[in-house]
Design an enzyme around this catalytic site. Structure first.
Site, PDB file in Angstrom:
ATOM      1  N   GLY A  47      69.092  69.974 117.418  1.00  0.00           N
ATOM      2  CA  GLY A  47      68.334  70.663 116.008  1.00  0.00           C
ATOM      3  C   GLY A  47      67.276  69.917 115.518  1.00  0.00           C
ATOM      4  N   GLY A  87      64.912  70.043 112.348  1.00  0.00           N
ATOM      5  CA  GLY A  87      64.592  69.074 110.582  1.00  0.00           C
ATOM      6  C   GLY A  87      63.783  69.035 110.280  1.00  0.00           C
ATOM      7  N   GLY A  88      62.831  69.154 108.966  1.00  0.00           N
ATOM      8  CA  GLY A  88      61.310  68.617 108.156  1.00  0.00           C
ATOM      9  C   GLY A  88      61.249  66.988 108.898  1.00  0.00           C
ATOM     10  CG  MET A  89      63.666  64.461 107.152  1.00  0.00           C
ATOM     11  SD  MET A  89      64.109  62.863 106.611  1.00  0.00           S
ATOM     12  CE  MET A  89      64.586  63.503 105.081  1.00  0.00           C
ATOM     13  CE  LYS A 123      67.338  63.648 111.200  1.00  0.00           C
ATOM     14  NZ  LYS A 123      67.312  64.115 109.866  1.00  0.00           N
ATOM     15  CG  ASP A 137      66.812  66.732 102.754  1.00  0.00           C
ATOM     16  OD1 ASP A 137      66.697  67.457 101.888  1.00  0.00           O
ATOM     17  OD2 ASP A 137      66.677  66.716 103.913  1.00  0.00           O
TER      18      ASP A 137
END
Length: 539
Positions: free
Chosen positions: A23, A25-27, A44, A138
């Site tokens: 997926g 995400g914002g980071m 990540k 978060d």
């Protein structure tokens, strides 16, 4: 849910074989990968534009090191990171299972038992995270995974490296999801750092979402939602009983009015008992909840009174806390355990349990007796060893015993003499004795030297050239006087050693060349100076 690999996705990251895209995400992007040992992990990869940002790399490494201090219970364990890779990446435990966001989206609001399990599991994770000196920043349903063995909270702590690096964000842009942001996070002009109370607010919004299927401040746009968070009470329609009371307090506008993670956890365990709050205390053989006296421990926002109705939830006596720890599970808590080791050194208050790193120190000469480098003070201070039933390390961390602050690397001790400048010495005088005053998950460090009673706490002083030193300061919790203590290992006597960190100014260090104690923001540099607490008797 996996998404295969796309053109341009990496085949390997360091020693990790990339298998699937999990997926975005914002980071950054999250991949499923295989470690050199064959273990499946989640990697990540942060946004490419950060690759050449040295400030980000330094903060990223620092935050990863802090996140590694979090016990891997109810959290996805941080396994590895490479901030020097292009692009930087983080490796964490791979957790199979849907997110809370997915469960609510597909199945609707949770039932009472499921909701209580989620609320306890996330509060447990926050207790561990905050106990390690980390703030999630978060927390939201997408970051809570429903694993076969219980819930797992992911993406904790690392957001600070992104948010604190000005080059990668647009003006007024913040890391996080607006619906779960505390009011203080929108006050960017104040310059005040985000504290653990922001995670508590997110916990309240998360539990309300799980219970009702909607956010308690939901608006038609991010701006409308932010305005409701700042100005309107939460919509908790559909949420009742003790859970509503806890969620309501977690969503207070004032950070100081919110409970701590430990108070939430104790409140949830108490509410799960047959007789409610008072019933829990009676069941455990203690005083009814409304009448148990609070301890001297602080909280996440400094020294304040406990909110009404939670007076005993987070301030229960040690007998009740040990019993709750021993029970570990209540009838309404599904697959969530609460072991003593979860709470870490900053949250356990005066229990006769093992040392925070897992080794037992009760009655140990190494934990309580003087060393060759730290002889008995000459000021007439009592030095009687604690009784065999008292764990001196926990008692010192709870502010209940005096100690020498021993600099492990140079075998010397800190002192605060009458002129108010911190020095190192042989630990023989009254100016070398300190006590801790807990402030949430952190501490103020207070000298018991009567000659400096007007400014007895250690604080950071910045001179005209920007040099940061330690001096005597008023005992008020400020950004200059509150320190985190992070376990780093053992000294030569087997005592737990700590790094002492000020969130605003950096790590307390010893300069071999200048022969002084100073404070420095290290970024990705290693911590060179550690401290152990040498017991010197009850306060």
């Amino acid at each position: 849910m996996s998404d295969g690999l796309r053109p341009g996705d990496p085949a390997r990251l360091g020693g990790y074989e990339v298998l699937e895209r999990l997926g975005d995400g914002g980071m950054g992007t999250v991949f499923l990968a295989r470690s050199p040992q064959g273990r499946r992990v989640a990697v990540k990869v942060v946004r490419p534009e950060l690759s050449h940002d040295e400030e980000f790399r330094g903060r990223f490494r620092s935050e990863v090191n802090r996140a590694r201090q979090v016990p891997p219970f109810c959290t996805a364990e941080v396994l590895d990171a490479d901030p020097d890779h292009d692009p930087p990446y983080l490796v964490v435990e791979y957790v199979e299972g849907p997110s809370l966001a997915q469960v609510v989206r597909e199945q609707g609001p949770l039932g009472a038992a499921q909701l209580h399990s989620i609320a306890v599991g996330v509060a447990t994770a926050l207790t561990a995270i905050h106990g390690a000196g980390v703030i999630h920043r978060d927390l939201k349903p997408a970051n809570v995974l429903i694993a076969p063995g219980g819930i797992k909270v992911i993406d904790f702590g690392i957001a600070r490296a992104f948010e604190a690096t000005s080059q990668h964000t647009r003006t007024n842009q913040m890391v996080g999801t607006v619906s779960y942001m505390a009011p203080e996070r929108f006050d960017t002009a104040s310059g005040r750092p985000v504290g653990p109370a922001a995670d508590i607010f997110a916990w309240g919004a998360l539990v309300a979402h799980a219970a009702t299927g909607r956010n308690p401040f939901g608006g038609d746009s991010a701006t409308a939602t932010a305005m409701r968070i700042l100005t309107q009470p939460p919509d908790l329609t559909g949420l009742g009983g003790p859970m509503r009371e806890l969620v309501s307090r977690a969503l207070e506008k004032d950070p100081a009015a919110r409970p701590t993670a430990r108070e939430l956890l104790d409140g949830l365990l108490t509410a799960a008992s047959p007789g409610g709050a008072g019933g829990a205390a009676q069941l455990l053989g203690g005083t009814p909840a409304a009448t148990v006296s609070p301890t001297a421990a602080g909280d996440d926002q400094g020294q304040r009174s406990t909110p009404p109705g939670l007076a005993t939830a987070g301030r229960a006596n040690s007998r009740r806390r040990r019993l709750l720890t021993a029970l570990g599970v209540t009838a309404a808590v599904i697959a969530v355990l609460v072991p003593a080791s979860l709470f870490g050194p900053k949250l356990l208050r005066g229990q006769s349990n093992p040392d925070p790193d897992g080794s037992t120190t009760t009655g140990s000469p190494a934990a309580s007796g003087p060393t060759a480098a730290t002889p008995t003070p000459t000021s007439g201070t009592p030095t009687a060893s604690p009784s065999a039933s008292v764990d001196p390390t926990r008692a010192m961390l709870a502010g209940q015993r005096r100690f020498l602050l021993h600099v492990v690397e140079i075998n010397r001790d800190l002192s605060l003499p009458s002129h108010g400048e911190v020095e190192v010495g042989d630990g023989t005088g009254k100016d070398a004795l300190f006590v801790l005053e807990p402030v949430g998950v952190d501490y103020m460090i207070k000298s018991v030297n009567p000659d400096i009673a007007h400014r007895p706490c250690l604080g950071v002083k910045i001179d005209s050239e920007g040099y940061a030193s330690l001096v005597g300061a008023d005992c008020q919790p400020t950004k200059a006087t509150v320190f985190a203590m992070s376990r780093e290992g053992k000294d030569d006597k087997g005592r737990t050693s700590y790094s002492i960190i000020n969130d605003e100014y950096g790590v307390v260090q010893w300069s071999p060349s200048k022969k002084v104690i100073y404070v420095e923001f290290l970024g990705d540099a290693p911590i060179d100076t550690t401290f152990s607490l040498v017991d010197r008797g009850a306060v």
